[in-house]
Design a protein around this motif. Structure first.
Motif, short mmCIF file in Angstrom:
data_model
loop_
_atom_site.label_atom_id
_atom_site.label_comp_id
_atom_site.label_asym_id
_atom_site.label_seq_id
_atom_site.Cartn_x
_atom_site.Cartn_y
_atom_site.Cartn_z
N VAL A 152 50.40 -28.73 34.60
CA VAL A 152 50.38 -27.74 33.51
C VAL A 152 51.69 -27.80 32.73
CG1 VAL A 152 50.35 -25.25 33.01
CG2 VAL A 152 48.72 -26.22 34.64
N TYR A 153 52.79 -28.01 33.43
CA TYR A 153 54.08 -28.17 32.76
C TYR A 153 54.07 -29.40 31.85
CZ TYR A 153 59.06 -29.08 32.10
OH TYR A 153 60.29 -29.34 31.55
N GLY A 154 53.42 -30.47 32.29
CA GLY A 154 53.29 -31.66 31.46
C GLY A 154 52.53 -31.37 30.17
N ILE A 155 51.49 -30.56 30.26
CA ILE A 155 50.73 -30.18 29.07
C ILE A 155 51.61 -29.36 28.13
CG2 ILE A 155 48.82 -28.75 28.23
CD1 ILE A 155 47.25 -29.69 30.67
N GLN A 156 52.39 -28.43 28.68
CA GLN A 156 53.29 -27.64 27.86
C GLN A 156 54.34 -28.52 27.18
OE1 GLN A 156 54.75 -24.80 30.73
NE2 GLN A 156 53.31 -23.23 30.03
N ARG A 157 54.87 -29.49 27.90
CA ARG A 157 55.86 -30.41 27.31
C ARG A 157 55.26 -31.19 26.15
NH1 ARG A 157 60.79 -32.01 29.70
NH2 ARG A 157 60.58 -33.93 28.51
N MET A 158 54.04 -31.68 26.34
CA MET A 158 53.42 -32.45 25.27
C MET A 158 53.13 -31.55 24.07
SD MET A 158 50.28 -35.11 25.20
CE MET A 158 51.26 -36.35 26.02
N ARG A 161 57.63 -39.04 27.30
CA ARG A 161 57.19 -39.89 28.41
C ARG A 161 57.04 -39.11 29.71
NH1 ARG A 161 57.74 -45.74 27.68
NH2 ARG A 161 58.18 -46.05 25.49
N LEU A 162 57.82 -38.08 29.91
CA LEU A 162 57.67 -37.28 31.13
C LEU A 162 56.30 -36.60 31.15
CD1 LEU A 162 58.82 -36.29 33.78
CD2 LEU A 162 59.90 -34.41 32.53
N ALA A 163 55.87 -36.13 30.00
CA ALA A 163 54.54 -35.51 29.92
C ALA A 163 53.45 -36.53 30.25
CB ALA A 163 54.31 -34.93 28.53
N TRP A 164 53.67 -37.79 29.89
CA TRP A 164 52.70 -38.84 30.21
C TRP A 164 52.49 -38.94 31.71
CZ3 TRP A 164 54.23 -43.85 27.14
CH2 TRP A 164 54.19 -43.59 25.77
N VAL A 165 53.56 -38.75 32.45
CA VAL A 165 53.49 -38.87 33.91
C VAL A 165 52.93 -37.59 34.54
CG1 VAL A 165 54.88 -39.17 36.00
CG2 VAL A 165 55.41 -40.50 33.95
N LEU A 166 53.30 -36.44 34.00
CA LEU A 166 52.94 -35.17 34.62
C LEU A 166 51.49 -34.76 34.36
CD1 LEU A 166 56.18 -33.10 33.91
CD2 LEU A 166 55.59 -34.43 35.95
#
Length: 147
Positions: A46-52, A60-65
């Motif tokens: 969910v944090y990855g979605i928020q980052r994106m 790139r971190l969102a790509w991984v999360l």
């Protein structure tokens, strides 16, 4: 004597809140260590979605999360399918020993169908997103080498 654990309820918990491990808490109880680990990778995704959402598609971190969330959702849907398709006799022997067996109605079947549809869509989306990001990174690497 412990409470009866419904196969239908377990299936629907996996569908609705399985990524957070509530289906495991229902089936195995509060001492299930794996159930307590479920929320963390889900929240990381969910944090990855928020980052994106905040930083755009180049993060790139969102790509991984983000794929972690997809995998957790797919895992929960798979558990729902397994719960719903377990024969009633085997379910009762494993989760309701010493209690009178109960027949499962259409609720578990409909839950399995929903888990299959959602789980399949989430897994295909996760694979497609991950593959797209991987190939985009390869193109960027090839362009930076050629320059």
């Amino acid at each position: 004597m412990s409470l009866y654990k419904s196969k239908t309820a377990a299936t629907w918990l996996a569908l609705g809140l399985g990524a957070f491990g509530l289906h495991r808490l229902y089936v195995h109880g509060l001492k299930d260590k794996l159930a307590w680990l479920h929320p963390w990778p889900t929240l990381v995704g969910v944090y990855g979605i928020q980052r994106m959402d905040q930083l755009g598609q180049d993060d790139r971190l969102a790509w991984v999360l983000m794929p972690i969330l997809g995998l957790m959702l797919s895992y929960a849907m798979l558990n729902g399918i397994i719960y719903g398709l377990t024969p009633d006799e085997r379910w009762d022997a494993q989760h309701n020993p010493g209690q009178a067996g109960r027949q499962t109605g259409w609720g578990a079947v409909i839950g399995v169908i929903a888990c299959l549809m959602i789980g399949g869509a989430v897994l295909m989306t996760t694979i497609a997103f991950s593959a797209q990001r991987y190939f985009e990174s390869q193109v960027e690497a090839a362009q930076s080498i050629s320059q």
